[in-house]
Design a protein around this motif. Sequence first.
Motif, PDB file in Angstrom:
ATOM      1  N   PRO A  68       0.662  -1.345  -0.014  1.00 21.85           N
ATOM      2  CA  PRO A  68      -0.108  -0.069   0.009  1.00 21.85           C
ATOM      3  C   PRO A  68       0.911   1.167  -0.084  1.00 21.85           C
ATOM      4  O   PRO A  68       1.946   1.076   0.654  1.00 21.85           O
ATOM      5  CB  PRO A  68      -0.641  -0.232   1.311  1.00 21.85           C
ATOM      6  N   TYR A  69       0.149   2.307  -0.529  1.00 18.65           N
ATOM      7  CA  TYR A  69       0.973   3.614  -0.841  1.00 18.65           C
ATOM      8  C   TYR A  69       0.207   4.764  -0.001  1.00 18.65           C
ATOM      9  O   TYR A  69      -0.923   4.768  -0.827  1.00 18.65           O
ATOM     10  CB  TYR A  69       1.396   3.976  -1.926  1.00 18.65           C
ATOM     11  N   ASN A  70       0.363   5.284   1.187  1.00 17.95           N
ATOM     12  CA  ASN A  70      -0.399   6.345   1.745  1.00 17.95           C
ATOM     13  C   ASN A  70       0.665   7.553   1.749  1.00 17.95           C
ATOM     14  O   ASN A  70       1.426   7.833   2.790  1.00 17.95           O
ATOM     15  CB  ASN A  70      -0.734   6.001   2.932  1.00 17.95           C
ATOM     16  N   GLY A  71       0.852   8.308   0.545  1.00 16.77           N
ATOM     17  CA  GLY A  71       1.910   9.180   0.397  1.00 16.77           C
ATOM     18  C   GLY A  71       1.488  10.637   0.787  1.00 16.77           C
ATOM     19  O   GLY A  71       0.446  10.797   1.313  1.00 16.77           O
ATOM     20  N   THR A  72       2.472  11.491   0.599  1.00 20.40           N
ATOM     21  CA  THR A  72       2.111  12.968   0.968  1.00 20.40           C
ATOM     22  C   THR A  72       1.540  13.503  -0.284  1.00 20.40           C
ATOM     23  O   THR A  72       1.305  12.966  -1.310  1.00 20.40           O
ATOM     24  CB  THR A  72       3.648  13.541   1.058  1.00 20.40           C
ATOM     25  N   PRO A 116      -2.982  11.001  -2.202  1.00 23.15           N
ATOM     26  CA  PRO A 116      -3.374   9.655  -2.862  1.00 23.15           C
ATOM     27  C   PRO A 116      -3.130   8.571  -1.837  1.00 23.15           C
ATOM     28  O   PRO A 116      -2.325   8.393  -0.867  1.00 23.15           O
ATOM     29  CB  PRO A 116      -1.882   9.320  -3.790  1.00 23.15           C
ATOM     30  N   HIS A 117      -3.954   7.574  -2.122  1.00 18.23           N
ATOM     31  CA  HIS A 117      -3.882   6.300  -1.100  1.00 18.23           C
ATOM     32  C   HIS A 117      -3.888   5.156  -2.143  1.00 18.23           C
ATOM     33  O   HIS A 117      -5.093   4.907  -2.798  1.00 18.23           O
ATOM     34  CB  HIS A 117      -5.105   6.255  -0.139  1.00 18.23           C
ATOM     35  N   VAL A 118      -3.192   4.240  -2.331  1.00 20.50           N
ATOM     36  CA  VAL A 118      -3.002   3.117  -3.216  1.00 20.50           C
ATOM     37  C   VAL A 118      -2.851   1.961  -2.446  1.00 20.50           C
ATOM     38  O   VAL A 118      -1.879   1.754  -1.638  1.00 20.50           O
ATOM     39  CB  VAL A 118      -2.005   3.441  -4.210  1.00 20.50           C
ATOM     40  N   PHE A 119      -3.814   0.961  -3.083  1.00 24.02           N
ATOM     41  CA  PHE A 119      -3.678  -0.502  -2.452  1.00 24.02           C
ATOM     42  C   PHE A 119      -3.490  -1.564  -3.472  1.00 24.02           C
ATOM     43  O   PHE A 119      -4.143  -1.410  -4.543  1.00 24.02           O
ATOM     44  CB  PHE A 119      -5.053  -0.723  -1.598  1.00 24.02           C
ATOM     45  N   PRO A 120      -2.459  -2.445  -3.336  1.00 26.15           N
ATOM     46  CA  PRO A 120      -2.406  -3.468  -4.404  1.00 26.15           C
ATOM     47  C   PRO A 120      -3.578  -4.568  -4.121  1.00 26.15           C
ATOM     48  O   PRO A 120      -4.101  -4.851  -3.265  1.00 26.15           O
ATOM     49  CB  PRO A 120      -1.002  -4.136  -3.996  1.00 26.15           C
ATOM     50  N   VAL A 123      -5.850  -0.358  -6.729  1.00 24.87           N
ATOM     51  CA  VAL A 123      -7.008   0.519  -6.485  1.00 24.87           C
ATOM     52  C   VAL A 123      -6.309   1.801  -5.896  1.00 24.87           C
ATOM     53  O   VAL A 123      -5.656   1.978  -4.820  1.00 24.87           O
ATOM     54  CB  VAL A 123      -8.136  -0.198  -5.847  1.00 24.87           C
ATOM     55  N   ASN A 124      -6.808   2.918  -6.389  1.00 26.70           N
ATOM     56  CA  ASN A 124      -6.323   4.213  -6.045  1.00 26.70           C
ATOM     57  C   ASN A 124      -7.404   5.013  -5.428  1.00 26.70           C
ATOM     58  O   ASN A 124      -8.531   5.114  -6.220  1.00 26.70           O
ATOM     59  CB  ASN A 124      -5.687   4.950  -7.458  1.00 26.70           C
ATOM     60  N   MET A 125      -7.366   5.715  -4.793  1.00 28.17           N
ATOM     61  CA  MET A 125      -7.898   6.818  -3.953  1.00 28.17           C
ATOM     62  C   MET A 125      -7.452   8.077  -3.856  1.00 28.17           C
ATOM     63  O   MET A 125      -6.574   8.108  -3.063  1.00 28.17           O
ATOM     64  CB  MET A 125      -8.833   6.112  -2.739  1.00 28.17           C
ATOM     65  N   LEU A 126      -7.975   9.055  -4.461  1.00 28.56           N
ATOM     66  CA  LEU A 126      -7.428  10.529  -4.258  1.00 28.56           C
ATOM     67  C   LEU A 126      -8.389  11.314  -3.349  1.00 28.56           C
ATOM     68  O   LEU A 126      -9.670  11.349  -3.695  1.00 28.56           O
ATOM     69  CB  LEU A 126      -7.428  11.052  -5.693  1.00 28.56           C
ATOM     70  N   ILE A 127      -7.953  11.946  -2.369  1.00 23.21           N
ATOM     71  CA  ILE A 127      -8.861  12.461  -1.442  1.00 23.21           C
ATOM     72  C   ILE A 127      -8.555  14.143  -1.629  1.00 23.21           C
ATOM     73  O   ILE A 127      -7.148  14.225  -1.376  1.00 23.21           O
ATOM     74  CB  ILE A 127      -8.580  12.301  -0.053  1.00 23.21           C
ATOM     75  N   GLU A 128      -9.372  15.099  -1.819  1.00 19.01           N
ATOM     76  CA  GLU A 128      -8.871  16.349  -2.113  1.00 19.01           C
ATOM     77  C   GLU A 128      -8.703  17.106  -0.774  1.00 19.01           C
ATOM     78  O   GLU A 128      -9.372  16.629   0.216  1.00 19.01           O
ATOM     79  CB  GLU A 128     -10.423  17.027  -2.926  1.00 19.01           C
ATOM     80  N   VAL A 129      -7.634  17.844  -1.058  1.00 18.66           N
ATOM     81  CA  VAL A 129      -7.380  18.568   0.322  1.00 18.66           C
ATOM     82  C   VAL A 129      -8.074  20.050   0.416  1.00 18.66           C
ATOM     83  O   VAL A 129      -7.861  20.547  -0.734  1.00 18.66           O
ATOM     84  CB  VAL A 129      -5.892  18.808   0.294  1.00 18.66           C
TER      85      VAL A 129
END
Length: 415
Positions: free
Chosen positions: A79-83, A99-103, A115-121
Motif C-alpha cells: 500500500p502507498y499512503n503518500g504525501t 493519494p492512497h493506493v492499495f495493491p 486501486v487508487n483513492m485520491l482525497i481532495e485537500v
Amino acid sequence: MKPLNPYQTLIQNLPEAIFTCDTQGFIKNYNKAAVNLWGRELVTGKDKWHGSWKIYKEDGADLPLDKYPTAISLKEGKPYNGTEIIIQRQDGSFQHVTPHVFPLFNAQSELTGVVNMLIEVSAIAGKEKRQAEKYRNLIENAADGIFLIDLRGNFLSANKSGCKMLGYDKESLLQLNVQNLVPPQYAGKLLLNLYILQIGYSVLIERQFKRKDGTFFYAELNVQTISGGNIQVIARDITYRKNAEEKLRLSITHYDLLANATRDTVWDWDIINNNVSYNEGIVEMFGFKHCAVELNKEWRESKIHPDDKQMVSDTTANSFKNGFKNFQLEYRFRCGDDTYKYISERSFILFDENEIPVRMTGVMQDITERKRAEEECRNIKYELAGQKVQEQKKNSESYIKSTGKGTKAHWRRVA
C-alpha cells in the motif's frame, strides 16, 4: 448496458475519486468522482497511471513517472499512503490531493493491479501552501509554457518555460502579438474559435509557431477564458511527437510497400496494443491457413523452436533496453505441418520520444536450403578429411613395409 452490482454502485457513488490500474499501469475502471476531479472521461486500457493533465510534487516540482503513487505500489506490491501532491486538470486548473493506493492480488497471491483513492485537500485559510504566491510559483516554474493574452492576441504574461519555448525574454515577448509568431501561411488568420471560449468551453488544439531564431515547432494548446475576459494558454512542445508520428506513418507506408512487393514473410508488431499483422508470406512460406494465424506476439513466439526461443527473446529484450533500432538473427520457425524452417530475420524497432519501443517490424527469409547445403558441405569436408587420414595411414604402412624403417628390428639395429 449491464447493470452494476451493489459493490460497483457503491464505488460509483462514493464522493472520493477511485480508479483501478492493471500491472502495466493502464486504467481499467474509475468512478464519477474521478471524472469530476480530472475534468474528463478516460479511455480504459489506453490512459495510463492517472487521468490528470500533469502531476507535481507538493513544492510544485515535476513528479517523475517512477515516483507516481501507482508506480510505487505496483513496484513494491505494498500500500502507498503518500504525501500530498498537486494535479493539473484538463482545463489547466490545479487541485491538491492525497493519494492512497492499495495493491490487488488474486487467489494465488499474484499481483493483478492496484486501486487508487485520491482525497481532495480542502482549502485552509492562512496556510502558506494555499496562498496565491505558491500558485504563481507553480505556474512560473511549470514545465509547460503558460501564457495570458487578451482578446486581440497581445501577450500579457508568460512563464519561464513559455519564454524559453518561443526564444524570447519576458520583456520582449510582452511587446508582441500572437500573429508575430505564426508561420507566414497562417498570417492574419484566426487561430481558434473565440465564440467557443466566450461561452465557457476550453479548447484543445495543435498549432505551429515560429521561434525568435526563425525555426518552427508544433505545440499542443489548452485554451480557456478566465475572469476578466482574458485568455489563458497552456502550451506543450510536441515537435518530437509530431516527427515521431511522421516517422511512424512513413514506417507503415514502407511496411505496406515491402509487404506487397516481397516474397519474404513480413510481420509488423504494434507493441502498445499487442497487435501483429503479416503479409501473405505467412501462408505461402509456412503453409498456415489464414484462420490459424493469431494476430498477437504470443502466437508468433510459440512457433519459434524451443532451442532458439531464449536467444530470440534475449536479443529482442536487449535491443529494447539499449535502444538498438535494428538487428539480425537466425532461428527455426515451425510451419503449418509441424516441420521447421531455418529463418534469417532482419528486425527494425521504432521508439517514441521517451525511448520506449512502440513498433517492431521483421522480415523473415527462408534459408532452409542454404542451411542444408552448408550441412552437406560440412559432411563432405569431414568425409574427405577422414579419407585423407586413412590414405596417410596406408602410405605410412607401405613405407615401413618397403623400407623396414620404424619396425622393431630397425630400432634394434639403430641402437
